[in-house]
Structure formats: C-alpha cells, structure tokens
Design a protein around this motif. Structure first.
Motif, mmCIF file in Angstrom:
data_model
loop_
_atom_site.group_PDB
_atom_site.id
_atom_site.type_symbol
_atom_site.label_atom_id
_atom_site.label_comp_id
_atom_site.label_asym_id
_atom_site.label_seq_id
_atom_site.Cartn_x
_atom_site.Cartn_y
_atom_site.Cartn_z
ATOM 1 N N PHE A 1 21.395 30.001 -32.772
ATOM 2 C CA PHE A 1 20.252 28.988 -33.121
ATOM 3 C C PHE A 1 20.802 28.059 -32.293
ATOM 4 O O PHE A 1 21.648 26.988 -32.674
ATOM 5 C CB PHE A 1 20.145 28.639 -34.505
ATOM 6 C CG PHE A 1 19.165 27.859 -34.828
ATOM 7 C CD1 PHE A 1 17.663 28.397 -34.965
ATOM 8 C CD2 PHE A 1 19.383 26.539 -35.114
ATOM 9 C CE1 PHE A 1 16.651 27.693 -35.126
ATOM 10 C CE2 PHE A 1 18.126 25.710 -35.348
ATOM 11 C CZ PHE A 1 16.905 26.263 -35.260
ATOM 12 N N GLU B 1 21.559 35.794 -41.904
ATOM 13 C CA GLU B 1 20.404 36.125 -42.849
ATOM 14 C C GLU B 1 21.087 37.093 -43.927
ATOM 15 O O GLU B 1 21.479 37.958 -43.459
ATOM 16 C CB GLU B 1 19.332 36.763 -42.178
ATOM 17 C CG GLU B 1 18.464 35.987 -41.325
ATOM 18 C CD GLU B 1 17.371 36.460 -40.430
ATOM 19 O OE1 GLU B 1 17.043 37.450 -40.941
ATOM 20 O OE2 GLU B 1 16.816 36.089 -39.581
ATOM 21 N N GLY C 1 27.027 38.541 -33.327
ATOM 22 C CA GLY C 1 26.098 37.537 -33.531
ATOM 23 C C GLY C 1 26.174 36.229 -33.188
ATOM 24 O O GLY C 1 25.048 35.542 -33.204
ATOM 25 N N ARG D 1 22.066 39.813 -41.045
ATOM 26 C CA ARG D 1 21.889 39.653 -39.875
ATOM 27 C C ARG D 1 22.436 38.466 -39.322
ATOM 28 O O ARG D 1 22.353 37.350 -40.137
ATOM 29 C CB ARG D 1 20.622 39.889 -39.417
ATOM 30 C CG ARG D 1 19.932 41.204 -40.110
ATOM 31 C CD ARG D 1 18.350 41.190 -39.967
ATOM 32 N NE ARG D 1 17.884 42.454 -40.684
ATOM 33 C CZ ARG D 1 16.622 42.638 -41.077
ATOM 34 N NH1 ARG D 1 15.777 41.945 -40.454
ATOM 35 N NH2 ARG D 1 16.223 43.878 -41.560
ATOM 36 N N ARG E 1 22.540 35.813 -35.519
ATOM 37 C CA ARG E 1 22.056 35.431 -34.458
ATOM 38 C C ARG E 1 22.152 33.762 -34.198
ATOM 39 O O ARG E 1 22.296 33.100 -35.013
ATOM 40 C CB ARG E 1 20.451 35.600 -34.506
ATOM 41 C CG ARG E 1 19.747 34.754 -35.317
ATOM 42 C CD ARG E 1 18.203 35.013 -35.370
ATOM 43 N NE ARG E 1 17.513 34.579 -36.459
ATOM 44 C CZ ARG E 1 16.935 33.464 -36.611
ATOM 45 N NH1 ARG E 1 17.263 32.292 -35.729
ATOM 46 N NH2 ARG E 1 16.441 33.086 -37.778
ATOM 47 N N GLU F 1 20.873 45.046 -38.459
ATOM 48 C CA GLU F 1 19.635 45.685 -38.632
ATOM 49 C C GLU F 1 19.458 45.718 -40.296
ATOM 50 O O GLU F 1 18.412 46.103 -40.717
ATOM 51 C CB GLU F 1 19.420 46.763 -38.106
ATOM 52 C CG GLU F 1 19.272 46.914 -36.646
ATOM 53 C CD GLU F 1 19.267 48.269 -35.855
ATOM 54 O OE1 GLU F 1 19.028 49.184 -36.390
ATOM 55 O OE2 GLU F 1 18.985 48.089 -34.595
ATOM 56 N N THR G 1 24.732 28.907 -35.604
ATOM 57 C CA THR G 1 24.423 30.387 -35.767
ATOM 58 C C THR G 1 23.982 30.649 -37.051
ATOM 59 O O THR G 1 24.094 30.015 -38.204
ATOM 60 C CB THR G 1 25.970 31.045 -35.838
ATOM 61 O OG1 THR G 1 26.413 30.899 -34.659
ATOM 62 C CG2 THR G 1 25.577 32.577 -36.025
ATOM 63 N N ALA H 1 24.402 36.816 -29.617
ATOM 64 C CA ALA H 1 23.060 37.577 -29.399
ATOM 65 C C ALA H 1 22.831 37.844 -30.748
ATOM 66 O O ALA H 1 23.529 38.198 -31.575
ATOM 67 C CB ALA H 1 23.069 38.575 -28.401
ATOM 68 N N PRO H 2 21.444 38.233 -31.025
ATOM 69 C CA PRO H 2 21.062 38.718 -32.305
ATOM 70 C C PRO H 2 21.670 40.141 -32.509
ATOM 71 O O PRO H 2 21.596 40.884 -31.668
ATOM 72 C CB PRO H 2 19.502 38.936 -32.039
ATOM 73 C CG PRO H 2 19.155 37.923 -31.061
ATOM 74 C CD PRO H 2 20.257 37.969 -30.095
#
Length: 130
Positions: free
Chosen positions: A71, A79, A56, A67, A69, A63, A76, A59-60
C-alpha cells in the motif's frame, strides 16, 4: 509492531500486534492481536506462510484467509478473512522487511527442511507411538 486497523470510519485505530517466527515451524509466521483489539475480547492469532508475507510486501499475494499487498511505499496491508468478516491492518513495510531479514538469518529460504522434526510430526499426526 504497531498495526493500524482499517475501518469504515475515516479514522484508523493503532493497535499492538506481535509478529513471530519459530524455527521449529520454519515455513510459518504468526501475527497475534491482543484481546482489547478483537471483537471477541480474546487474543486472536493468525498463522500463515513466510513466503506469503515475503511476496506480499512487493506484490499482491494470497487467495485464502490471509492476503497481503503493498500500500504505497511505506505500508503493507494484511487482510484476515473469517466468517465474522474481514479485518484489514496496515503495517510499516520497513518493519516487515526487518522481521523477514531476521527470519532469513535464522532459517534461510530453502533450508526449512533442515529444521523439521519429521519423526515427531508423523508421531503427532498418527496419535502417538505405534
């Protein structure tokens, strides 16, 4: 580490978060938020895979409930999805990379199985000695 809570308001609140790694559970990392930073007023801890965090930051990834990803270059986003809603926090990518490097020094990726106590885990799963 310092995390920044993303809210609907334009201002992001900085809050302390503890990211930890235990060689006894070599596939997982934990991120804990202190009581004042949570809606419930109690410490909240999330456990998720080290691989998810590693993927992460570049890359994203994810699921499910957690989560991760990138930024921009320096941040980073993590979530955390729960029944009550979604908490999004920004952390410095450099801090995450340092954390992951230290975890890699303790348990290199691919060597996690060497740190598992399968007999104890099986005993715990089955509810004690047979």
């Amino acid at each position: 580490m310092q995390a920044r809570m993303v809210a609907s308001a334009p201002r992001m609140e900085t809050l302390p978060a503890t990211l930890s790694y235990d060689v006894k559970d070599p596939f997982a990392v934990r991120m804990a938020f202190p009581a004042p930073a949570t809606l419930e007023g109690t410490e909240v801890s999330w456990e998720f895979s080290r691989e998810l965090l590693t993927t992460g930051v570049d890359a994203p990834a994810g699921e499910g409930d957690v989560r991760v990803r990138p930024f921009g270059y320096e941040r980073t986003v993590l979530e955390f999805h729960a029944a009550e809603g979604i908490a999004m926090v920004h952390v410095r990518t450099a801090e995450l990379r340092r954390f992951l490097e230290r975890a890699q020094e303790l348990v290199p990726v691919g060597d996690e199985y060497r740190h598992l106590d399968l007999d104890r885990n099986l005993t715990d799963l089955l509810g004690g000695p047979c």
